[in-house]
Structures are given as C-alpha cells and as structure tokens.
Write an enzyme that holds these catalytic residues in place. Structure first.
Site, PDB file in Angstrom:
ATOM      1  N   GLY A  19       0.785  -1.256  -0.013  1.00 44.29           N
ATOM      2  CA  GLY A  19       0.059  -0.133   0.006  1.00 44.29           C
ATOM      3  C   GLY A  19       0.731   1.518   0.121  1.00 44.29           C
ATOM      4  N   GLY A  20       0.296   2.388   0.158  1.00 48.29           N
ATOM      5  CA  GLY A  20       1.124   3.620  -0.021  1.00 48.29           C
ATOM      6  C   GLY A  20       2.163   3.954   1.180  1.00 48.29           C
ATOM      7  N   MET A  21       1.852   3.328   2.302  1.00 47.71           N
ATOM      8  CA  MET A  21       2.692   3.242   3.396  1.00 47.71           C
ATOM      9  C   MET A  21       3.397   2.027   3.936  1.00 47.71           C
ATOM     10  SD  MET A  21       0.283   5.853   5.470  1.00 47.71           S
ATOM     11  CE  MET A  21       1.383   5.832   7.048  1.00 47.71           C
ATOM     12  N   GLY A  22       3.161   0.758   3.076  1.00 45.74           N
ATOM     13  CA  GLY A  22       3.923  -0.306   3.769  1.00 45.74           C
ATOM     14  C   GLY A  22       3.154  -1.425   2.987  1.00 45.74           C
ATOM     15  N   GLN A  23       3.597  -2.716   3.403  1.00 43.06           N
ATOM     16  CA  GLN A  23       2.791  -4.080   3.035  1.00 43.06           C
ATOM     17  C   GLN A  23       1.560  -4.130   3.479  1.00 43.06           C
ATOM     18  OE1 GLN A  23       5.720  -6.842   4.394  1.00 43.06           O
ATOM     19  NE2 GLN A  23       6.899  -6.731   2.299  1.00 43.06           N
ATOM     20  N   VAL A  24       0.751  -4.926   2.488  1.00 45.19           N
ATOM     21  CA  VAL A  24      -0.619  -5.333   2.972  1.00 45.19           C
ATOM     22  C   VAL A  24      -0.591  -6.685   2.953  1.00 45.19           C
ATOM     23  CG1 VAL A  24      -3.021  -4.905   2.238  1.00 45.19           C
ATOM     24  CG2 VAL A  24      -1.387  -3.284   1.831  1.00 45.19           C
ATOM     25  N   LYS A  39      -2.255  -3.724   6.950  1.00 41.76           N
ATOM     26  CA  LYS A  39      -1.298  -2.882   6.338  1.00 41.76           C
ATOM     27  C   LYS A  39      -0.367  -2.647   7.307  1.00 41.76           C
ATOM     28  CE  LYS A  39      -2.256   1.226   4.565  1.00 41.76           C
ATOM     29  NZ  LYS A  39      -2.305   2.301   3.670  1.00 41.76           N
ATOM     30  N   ASP A 127      -4.266  12.095  -2.481  1.00 44.62           N
ATOM     31  CA  ASP A 127      -3.623  11.286  -3.269  1.00 44.62           C
ATOM     32  C   ASP A 127      -4.601  10.407  -4.008  1.00 44.62           C
ATOM     33  OD1 ASP A 127      -1.353  10.236  -4.205  1.00 44.62           O
ATOM     34  OD2 ASP A 127      -1.209   8.723  -2.546  1.00 44.62           O
TER      35      ASP A 127
END
Length: 1002
Positions: A19-24, A39, A127
């Site tokens: 995802g936009g800030m890390g793994q999902v 996430k 975003d």
C-alpha cells in the site's frame, strides 16, 4: 504513542501487495470473525506511526460502500498496522485496459462517490489515483472502493522528506504542487480528472511530456505540470469524456467541478447517454492559457503602461482583499463570541425560559448562512458551527466546524469544539449500544466507535493550549472523560474548580464524571459499589445547578443521577411509590428552562416508565405514569425528528402502555400503531442497531396475541414478528435476544394454530428448541429458563385441554425448571414461573390417575409467596386451579371434595375482587360451581352469569364457549348447550371437554 496489541486476535495469512505506506497482508480477525487486510507501516519512524494513526482516524469516519472501511489500528508482531476491510481484486490501474469503456467510467464514477462521502466528513484525500482505487470482483458488476487515506488532510499535512509535496506528482493539482496554502476538496476533483484521463489514455496526463524530455526527475515533472496543459485525449476517446476530464483538471480551482459529487453526476450523464455539463474552454480562457505558454510573446504584445497599471491595480486589490479578509474574520470571531456570551449570561441569570435566547442564536446562525462572498469563509463556518453547538444541533455543528478546520481555521476554539462534539458523540453511541451477548462482537463494536469518535476527539483536545493550571486541569478532565477514565476526570475537575476554573463548567464536569463512573460499576452488578460514586455526583450537580440558575444540562445530569440511584435502591430496599419523585422535580425545573429539550423529555419518559413499573408492583394503577412516558417521548420526537434515542424511547413507552391497556381490556390498537411507527423510524435512523427490530417483534407478537383472543386473524402480525426477529438475528450483536424474539413469534404462531383447531405441538417444540439453543450458550440462564418455562406451560396447557399427557413439554422444560428452582427463594419472578409449572404437574397427575399431593405440596407455598408479594394477582387463579384439580382427584376416589372446592371458590372471588376485568376470575367461579356434586339451581344461575361475563372479554374463546355449554347442559337447556358446544367445536374441535360433552348430549 501507544498502540493496542492485536497479537492473538489477528492472524496473518499471506502477502497481498504493497500500500501507500507499507506491505498489505491477508489476515483473519477472530474478534470480528471475518477475513481482513492488514497494512504494516514501512519502517519504524515515530512520525510515520503518527501518520498511520491519522489515516485510521480519518478513514474510519467515512461510511460508504465505495470507501475501504478501517476496522482497527494497533500493533502486530511488534509493528504498527491497520486492520482494513479485505477487498478481493486488483487496482483500477491494473484493470483499466481489461474492461469496456463504460465499465472503466463507471468505476471512476464510484470512486468519486466514495470521495464525496469523505469530503462530507471534512476530509481531503490528497492522493487520489488509479492505484488507490481497489476494484472488487463479484458475481455482478465490479465495485470500486477508494482507500489509502494516509495522506488525507485534516489537521496535518505538509511536505515529504524529499521536500516535494506529499502525494503522487502526476495526479496533483497545481495549487497542491505550489504549496501556497491549504488545499480544499477541489484538489481531489483535479485528481479525479487526472485519474479519468489515465483510465482513458492508459497513462497519467503528463506522462508523455516527462518522457519526451528524456529525463524523468520529479523537478522536471513538477515544472511541466505547473506550466503546461495536459495533452488532448485521442480521437478514440468520446468528446464528452474528454470534456469531463478537462473540466475537472482546470488550472483554477474555481473553474472545476464544485464537488466530487458533481463530477460523478456528469459521468453518470455520459453513461446514460445524456448531455454532460462540461463545456469547451472559452476564447478568453484559451487566450490566458496561450499567454502562460508563451510568456515572451505575451509580454511583447502588452503595452508597458498597461502592465504598470494592471500591476498597481492588482497589488491594491490584493492588499485590500487581505485587509477585508482579516476584518471579516475578526467580525465573525466576535459574532461567535457574542452568541457564546449570550448563552452563558442566560445560564447564569435567574431561572427563566431560554426560548428567546435560542431564537436569537438561531436567527444569527441563519443570517451567517445567508451571507455571500468568500471573505472569511473559514471563520464564518466556525461561527455557524459554534452557534449550532450552543443550540445542541450536534451533527450540523460538527459538519460546519469540520469545514472551518478544512479551510484553515485551526484556532484552539475550533479544536476544543470539535473535540467536545466527537467526545459527546462517542459517549452517546457507546451508551446506546444494545446489550451485546457475544463478548467478541461487543468489543469489536466498541473498538470501532473508539476509532471513529473517541480517538479523533482526544487528538483535537490535545491541540488546545492551557493558559493556567486551572485551565490545564479542566482540559485534562475533559480528555479523561472522553477516554473513559471517569474517576480521574472527576478528580481533575474538582482540582480545576478549587484552583479557580469556571465553577459552572467544572462542577458539571465533575458530576458527570462521577455519574459515568457509577454507571460503569453498575454494569458489573455491584449495587453497593455503584452507590458511592453516584452519591458524589449528586452534590456536584446540585452545586452546578445552583450556579447555573438557568442552565438545563446540570439538571439533565442530576435527574439522570437521581433516577439511577432510585433504580439501584429499589433493588436493595423496600419498594416506595415516591422513589423517583426527586428526579421528576429536577426535570420539571429543566423543562421550565427549555420546554422542548429532547434530552430532558427522553429522560422524563424513562422515569415515568420506572414509576409505572413500581405502581404495578404496589398494586397501584400504572396507567397514568405509562401514558406520561408515551407523551414525553412523543414530544421529544417532535422537538428532534432525527433523534434516534427519542424514537426508541417512544417505541418502548408504547410497548409498555399497550400491554397495560391490553391487560385492562381497554382500546389498545392506537398504542401499537404508534409504537410500531416509532420503532420503524428508529430503525431507519440506526439500521445497524438491533433494538428497533426487537421492539417491532415484541409489538407485533403482542398484537397478534390480542387479535387471536378477539377471534381475529393474527397471521400477518405473526409473520411481521418473525421478519423482525430474523432481522435481529441478521444484525448479530445479540444472538440470545434474537432467539428469544424468534421463539416468542413461533410460540404465538403455535397458539394461533391451536386456537384455530390445528395441531400445534411441532411449533411449540420448535420454539422450545430455539430457547434451548440460546440456553446452551451459558448466558442469561435465569431469564432464558423463565421464558422456556412460559413456552412449556402454554404447550402443556394445550395438550392437557386435548385430554393428553404433557410428557414432551415437561421433559423439554426439565433443565430450565432446575435453574428456576435455585432462584425461587430470592427471585419472585422465578418463583412465579416455577409455580405455574407445578400447577400443570398437578393437573397432569390427576389426568393420569396419580396422587397429586406431592406436586400440590410444592406448588402451594410458592403460590402463596408470590400472592403475598402482590406482584402477580393472576397467581390467585392458579391457586384456585390447584384446589379444583385436588377436588377432582378426591371426588374420583369417593372422598369429600367440598373443602377443596370451598378454597377454590375463595381464591376465585379474591381474584375477581382484585381484577374484575379479567375473564379468568369469572371462568374459575363457573368451574367451581360445575365441580360440585349436585349444584343448586341458584349456583347454576350464578355460574351462567359468570361465564357470560367472562365471554364479554373473550367472545371467541373455544374454552369459554365449551364451559358455557356445560353450564347450560347442567341447567337443563340442552338446545342451548348443543349450540354453545357447536360454536366451541367450530373454533377448536381438539378440546376434550367439547368431544366428551357432545357425546353425552347425543
């Protein structure tokens, strides 16, 4: 920042992507009992963790099918994470080329609808792009869900670590890239246009421009977006769609679609082959664009003196506009302060009706709403929000204040107002949660409410500065109250009051904190423990009421505290009719100040409902109190038509009053109709709550029972009761209650079938089985046992009236009876229910030729205990039935039945004296006369009069009709007896007494 550990609750299943800030990851949440997405935050930077929590708070506010839901925020395996709704599928970027044009446009339209829902919560996503639109593939059309609110703007924002604005450059609006100030919803509209462009063209709007340069550095891309127009879409793209994308990506925010909803509506027009609203740019607009693309030529064509004049004019205008904005903001801030001061002065003044003050503030709010112009828009929204907050219009106030915040009004007053509103909303929603049987589901619901309301409230309150020690203590008390640290909140409020804080506010807060602490302890059933904090709440609230001589809120809280104390004391002390009079007196003071305050009216309805219950226990007519409960709740719904609590309270009041009217044989249909309408309205306002459908199920079942007694067709009401009960089961938060509702409706259907002469054993057995399922969960055992016994009693009665032994019913009830037996010494309700079962066992023993004395020995003392308590007058009728069965046993053995019959007659006369409107007393009198070995003519005449009286209440009851046939036969009126018995047979041919007497008469 501390995050709640989710280990043990959430189990990871596999990696889904990034995802936009890390793994999902795919995971399973055991509390919510469903698959979820988790996430993880990339890295362990505390600032990134703050952003993660911010994302959760913001996204959890938005409830829309086109937005990914946030379930929880916490830590898993030592890493910060979000628990999100699992969306099976790919992103819009992955799917764009694989779908038809109409499908791609429809998915963008759905994403716009989800974005509009976020905007209505005061959020700017910042975003929006195809990668952040998840597409869920189902059996029907695909569904778009907007996610990744990690960059959403509320009270935070700014630049990335690289120095570029946060977001994805190729989809960002020019004003967002320029970082000239806070951006609003129109930046997201631009991103929607860029997303539509990418879906249509297969690449972002400026992708080709960046690649053409041979370089792809962000700085070059940023310059291109700021300086150039997006290339025109190819001829393969319909002209209307190209216009929609271009309109959304206008460089000037004011020239774009005014909202994401307007963008979605234009896409809908295209899909329906209707004309779109987007239009080609005007000549002036194109000229302006040309000038921007060709600055040298434009400058050469301009006259120097004109440039000077224009420059001077623009500078003067900008300076004047800035001054006007400042002046307007100051004026609007003063207006908000004026409304607040007017309300405070009114609260501190001698007691008087506040209606004129409310009217004045409402007029000020309306004037602010009508004001034109963009100058001071943020301050105006704040002033509107504060005015609505003073008027207790919580939801519109929150909407206006969120708009002010989004427009940049980040003053401490705004943070305080928003924090208090979210805190109050959390407390209200938490208090209105039904009694959830499943602990995991309950914790899940509470966690969701905390994420949606409590955490944002605390975050806002933390932004408020405190000028003095007293102010700091008062602020910390507010925060502690929102965080449900009630004892801490009370202590801090007391310290603030003693240090010189606002005495009205500090005393009110102190009392409210102690009241909440008392209610918190009460949930653990610690009656002694709950009285200590409520004893501290009452004087604090009395002090607040003395200071605020015209303030309604201290009186509302004080009335709630006194009512709560009364409820607790009536469970520990002798019953008193005046138990709730002090609370009603305080409410009268509050309603004299604010006659239409819905909260005061709802509490008044609750107190009158308690008074009605007390009156019934004391043998006093509860009707006036129950009617007052209805009228108070009705007034609350008129004062606040969107208040869910008011409608639920009205439904409860109508349910209680309808039962009282029914038992007293008064006209009751209006109460059911009003109650059903109220419960239906409450369900519309809170479709996630199981309370409204449970109320509907009870009212439909009650009405069905009365309709059946009257001889009418109750089928529709029974079906409606079953539908409502199944709705409770679908919601799923109260599996035990849903089973009780379902069993109640099925039991009513069994009674209807039996009254119509149909076989009913299977339906009774089904109802008992459902109660058994709930009983097996191990919760609410006594109440469930009592309800199961009620079903078994009706089942056994129907079987006995058919002349059969009730073995199946009695075998089913055995485990429930064992539970009740352990409570008969301490619970009068359990004693009454167990006693009714023993009466049936006496009858069953006589029917099968067994000596009933063992059952009589158990039933008689329990019946006497219940009768002595004065709670159930109908128990005298059960005592009469026991003596009648004993008389039948004695007569069958050649023994003297007269002592037993004399006792039965005495109980029947006592029952008639207590409730002359009950058909049972008259019926029992008739049965006593018929049981005599040789009744005299005068006795038979009395019996005939009694059965005729009983039939006035229940003219279609087959049992009473059969009994009338017996009386007429004993009196020598054989033709009348045959007619009455034929009526009874027509109603229900399964009655054994009808068959036996008809056989003798023929």
């Amino acid at each position: 920042m501390e995050l709640q550990p989710l280990d043990g609750r959430v189990v990871l299943k596999g990696l889904l992507g990034k995802g936009g800030m890390g793994q999902v990851h795919r995971a399973f949440d055991s509390t919510l009992e469903r698959a979820v997405a988790v996430k993880f935050l990339r890295g362990d930077d505390p600032r990134e963790t703050e952003r993660l929590v911010l994302e959760a708070r913001l996204q959890a506010r938005v409830e829309h099918e086109n937005v990914v839901r946030v379930h929880a925020v916490g830590s898993l395996e030592g890493r910060a994470c979000l628990v999100l709704q699992l969306v099976e599928g790919k992103t819009l970027a992955d799917l764009a080329a694989d779908h038809t044009l109409s499908t791609r446009v429809e998915l963008v339209r759905q994403a716009a609808l989800g974005l509009d829902a976020a905007h209505r919560q005061g959020l700017v996503h910042r975003d929006v792009k195809p990668d952040n639109v998840l597409v869920e593939q189902g059996p029907g059309a695909p569904l778009a869900r907007l996610g990744d609110f990690g960059l959403a703007h509320c009270e935070e924002g700014g630049l990335t670590h690289s120095g570029f604005p946060a977001g994805t450059l190729e989809y960002m609006a020019p004003e967002q890239l320029a970082s000239t100030g806070p951006v609003d919803f129109r930046a997201d509209v631009y991103a929607l246009g860029a997303t539509l462009y990418a879906v249509l063209a297969g690449h972002p709007p400026f992708h080709g421009l960046a690649e053409a340069s041979g370089r792809s550095e962000p700085a070059l891309l940023l310059r291109r977006i700021l300086a150039d127009e997006p290339p025109a879409l190819g001829a393969e793209v319909p002209r209307e769609l190209a216009l929609v994308a271009a309109w959304a990506m206008q460089r000037e925010p004011a020239a774009r679609y005014p909202s994401a909803l307007a963008f979605a509506e234009d896409l809908g027009r295209f899909l329906r082959s209707e004309p779109v609203l987007a239009r080609p740019p005007t000549l002036a607009y194109r000229a302006t664009k040309w000038a921007r693309r060709n600055p040298v030529a434009a400058r050469a064509a301009a006259v120097a003196t004109a440039a000077v004049v224009l420059g001077v004019a623009w500078a003067a205008f900008a300076e004047r506009r800035a001054g006007l904005d400042a002046l307007e903001a100051a004026r609007l801030g003063a207006e908000a302060q004026r409304m607040e001061n007017a309300m405070r002065i009114a609260h501190l003044s001698p007691a008087h009706d506040l209606s004129p003050v409310y009217v004045t503030i409402r007029a000020s709010v309306d004037a602010l709403r009508r004001a034109d112009g963009s100058a001071g828009a943020a301050a105006r929204a704040f002033a509107i929000g504060r005015g609505l907050q003073l008027l207790h219009d919580a939801d519109p106030a929150r909407e206006a204040l969120e708009r002010a915040w989004t427009l940049g009004f980040h003053h401490p007053e705004a943070a305080l107002a928003l924090g208090l509103l979210d805190g109050e909303r959390y407390a209200r929603e938490r208090a209105q949660l039904p009694r959830i049987d499943d602990p995991k589901r309950k914790e899940g619901r509470i966690a969701a409410l905390r994420a949606r309301f409590r955490e944002p409230a605390v975050a806002r309150l933390r932004l408020v500065p405190a000028a003095t020690g007293a102010d700091r203590d008062l602020l910390e008390a507010r925060i502690a109250l929102v965080e449900e640290r009630n004892a801490d909140a009370a202590a801090l409020a007391q310290a603030a009051r003693e240090a010189g804080a606002d005495p009205l506010e500090a005393s009110t807060l102190e009392g409210e904190a102690w009241l909440r602490r008392s209610l918190e302890v009460y949930e653990t059933r610690d009656l002694d423990g709950t009285l200590t904090p409520v004893a501290q709440a009452i004087p604090a609230l009395r002090r607040a009421a003395e200071i605020g001589r015209s303030a309604p809120r201290p009186r509302l809280l004080l009335a709630q505290a006194l009512m709560h104390e009364g409820v607790v004391r009536q469970q520990r002390e002798p019953i008193r009719a005046d138990r709730f009079d002090p609370a009603l007196a305080v409410l009268a003071e509050g309603l004299a100040l604010a006659p239409k305050d819905p909260d005061l009216l709802v509490v008044r309805s609750e107190i009158f409902a308690e008074k009605g219950r007390l009156a019934r226990m004391l043998g006093i007519d509860p009707g006036p109190s129950l009617l007052a409960a209805v009228t108070s709740a009705d007034a609350a719904t008129r004062a606040a038509p969107s208040n869910r609590s008011a409608w639920e309270r009205l439904a409860w009041a109508c349910l209680n009053y309808a039962r009282e009217l029914r038992d007293a044989h008064y006209a009751v249909d209006w109460a059911w109709e009003k109650g059903i309408a109220a419960a239906t309205r409450a369900g519309g306002l809170s479709p996630e709550s199981s309370v409204p459908p449970s109320l509907l199920s009870q009212m439909y079942a009650d009405r069905a029972e009365t309709t059946g007694i009257r001889g009418g067709d109750s089928t529709k009401d029974i079906e409606a009761a079953l539908v409502a009960a199944r709705r409770v089961a679908e919601i799923g938060d109260r599996p035990i209650v849903s089973r009780i509702m379902l069993a109640q409706a099925i039991r009513q259907d069994a009674t209807r079938r039996w009254s119509a002469g149909e076989a009913a054993d299977a339906r009774y057995a089904e109802a008992a089985h459902i109660i058994g399922e709930a009983f097996s969960r191990g919760e609410g055992q006594t109440a469930l046992a009592g309800f199961g016994v009620q079903i078994a009693v009706l089942w056994a009665e129907s079987v006995l009236l058919e002349g059969r032994g009730p073995d199946d019913a009695l075998a089913t009830v055995a485990p429930w009876a064992a539970i009740l037996w352990t409570r008969v010494d301490t619970d009068i309700v359990a004693a009454a229910q167990f006693a009714e079962l023993e009466v049936l066992k006496v009858q069953a023993a006589v029917l099968t030729g067994r000596d009933p004395e063992p059952e009589v020995a158990r039933a008689r003392p329990l019946l006497e205990k219940v009768v002595k308590a004065g709670v159930y007058p109908a128990m005298r009728g059960r005592m009469a039935e026991v003596e009648l069965h004993r008389a039948a046993w004695l007569a069958g053995r050649g023994l003297d039945p007269l002592p037993a019959l004399t006792a039965a007659d005495r109980y029947a006369q006592l029952m008639k004296a207590e409730d002359a409107s009950s058909p049972d007393g008259w019926r029992l009198e008739t049965e006593v006369v018929l049981a005599r070995p040789s009744p005299l003519a005068a006795d038979l005449a009395r019996a005939r009069s009694a059965i005729d009286k009983s039939l006035t209440f229940m003219p279609e009851d087959p049992r009473l009709l059969a009994l009338r046939g017996h009386v007429l036969a004993a009196s020598g009126d054989l033709a009348g007896a045959r007619a009455a018995l034929e009526q009874a047979r027509t109603r229900n041919g399964r009655l054994a007494c009808v068959k036996s007497l008809q056989a003798r008469l023929h």
